[in-house]
Design a protein around this motif. Structure first.
Motif, mmCIF file in Angstrom:
data_model
loop_
_atom_site.group_PDB
_atom_site.id
_atom_site.type_symbol
_atom_site.label_atom_id
_atom_site.label_comp_id
_atom_site.label_asym_id
_atom_site.label_seq_id
_atom_site.Cartn_x
_atom_site.Cartn_y
_atom_site.Cartn_z
ATOM 1 N N GLN A 131 0.848 -1.178 0.000
ATOM 2 C CA GLN A 131 0.000 0.000 0.000
ATOM 3 C C GLN A 131 0.888 1.234 0.000
ATOM 4 O O GLN A 131 1.940 1.243 0.630
ATOM 5 C CB GLN A 131 -0.920 -0.001 1.217
ATOM 6 N N SER B 192 -13.687 5.719 -0.644
ATOM 7 C CA SER B 192 -12.709 5.466 -1.699
ATOM 8 C C SER B 192 -11.653 4.443 -1.280
ATOM 9 O O SER B 192 -10.885 3.982 -2.122
ATOM 10 C CB SER B 192 -11.999 6.766 -2.099
ATOM 11 N N GLY B 193 -11.589 4.133 0.011
ATOM 12 C CA GLY B 193 -10.523 3.257 0.495
ATOM 13 C C GLY B 193 -9.262 4.003 0.856
ATOM 14 O O GLY B 193 -8.268 3.407 1.270
ATOM 15 N N MET B 194 -9.272 5.319 0.704
ATOM 16 C CA MET B 194 -8.114 6.135 1.044
ATOM 17 C C MET B 194 -8.457 6.969 2.273
ATOM 18 O O MET B 194 -9.536 7.550 2.371
ATOM 19 C CB MET B 194 -7.736 7.062 -0.103
ATOM 20 N N GLU B 195 -7.511 7.040 3.215
ATOM 21 C CA GLU B 195 -7.698 7.830 4.410
ATOM 22 C C GLU B 195 -6.899 9.139 4.280
ATOM 23 O O GLU B 195 -5.716 9.131 3.952
ATOM 24 C CB GLU B 195 -7.187 7.057 5.628
ATOM 25 N N ARG C 290 -3.377 4.603 -0.387
ATOM 26 C CA ARG C 290 -4.120 4.210 0.811
ATOM 27 C C ARG C 290 -4.220 5.372 1.806
ATOM 28 O O ARG C 290 -5.194 5.510 2.517
ATOM 29 C CB ARG C 290 -3.426 2.996 1.453
#
Length: 83
Positions: free
Chosen positions: A3, A76-79, A34
């Motif tokens: 990631q 979105s799966g991104m922080e 990520r």
């Protein structure tokens, strides 16, 4: 699975970044990162590298930019992180 992250991005408030925060966020999402960190230069006492820092009165605007980015990244799966 590997990631990836970009933990060093700025807003225009630091006086040396170009482009808009939303553009950086979109590119990070398109790249499948990520984590996306917004790490602007915080306000500092007068005379301490003040040319490339946000002004103390701009800090609330900075937090608004970060919150908006966090909302845009939801699902979105991104922080989106901030410092």
């Amino acid at each position: 699975m590997m990631q990836f992250a970009d933990l060093h991005t700025h807003t225009k408030l630091c006086n040396h970044a170009g482009g808009e925060s939303a553009e950086y966020l979109k590119r990070a999402m398109d790249a499948g990162l990520r984590w996306f960190g917004i790490s602007d230069h915080f306000p500092a006492p007068s005379g301490y590298d003040s040319e490339f820092r946000m002004l103390p009165l701009e800090y609330s605007r900075y937090r608004e930019i970060v919150r908006r980015s966090q909302e845009e990244a939801e699902g979105s799966g991104m922080e989106v992180l901030y410092a």
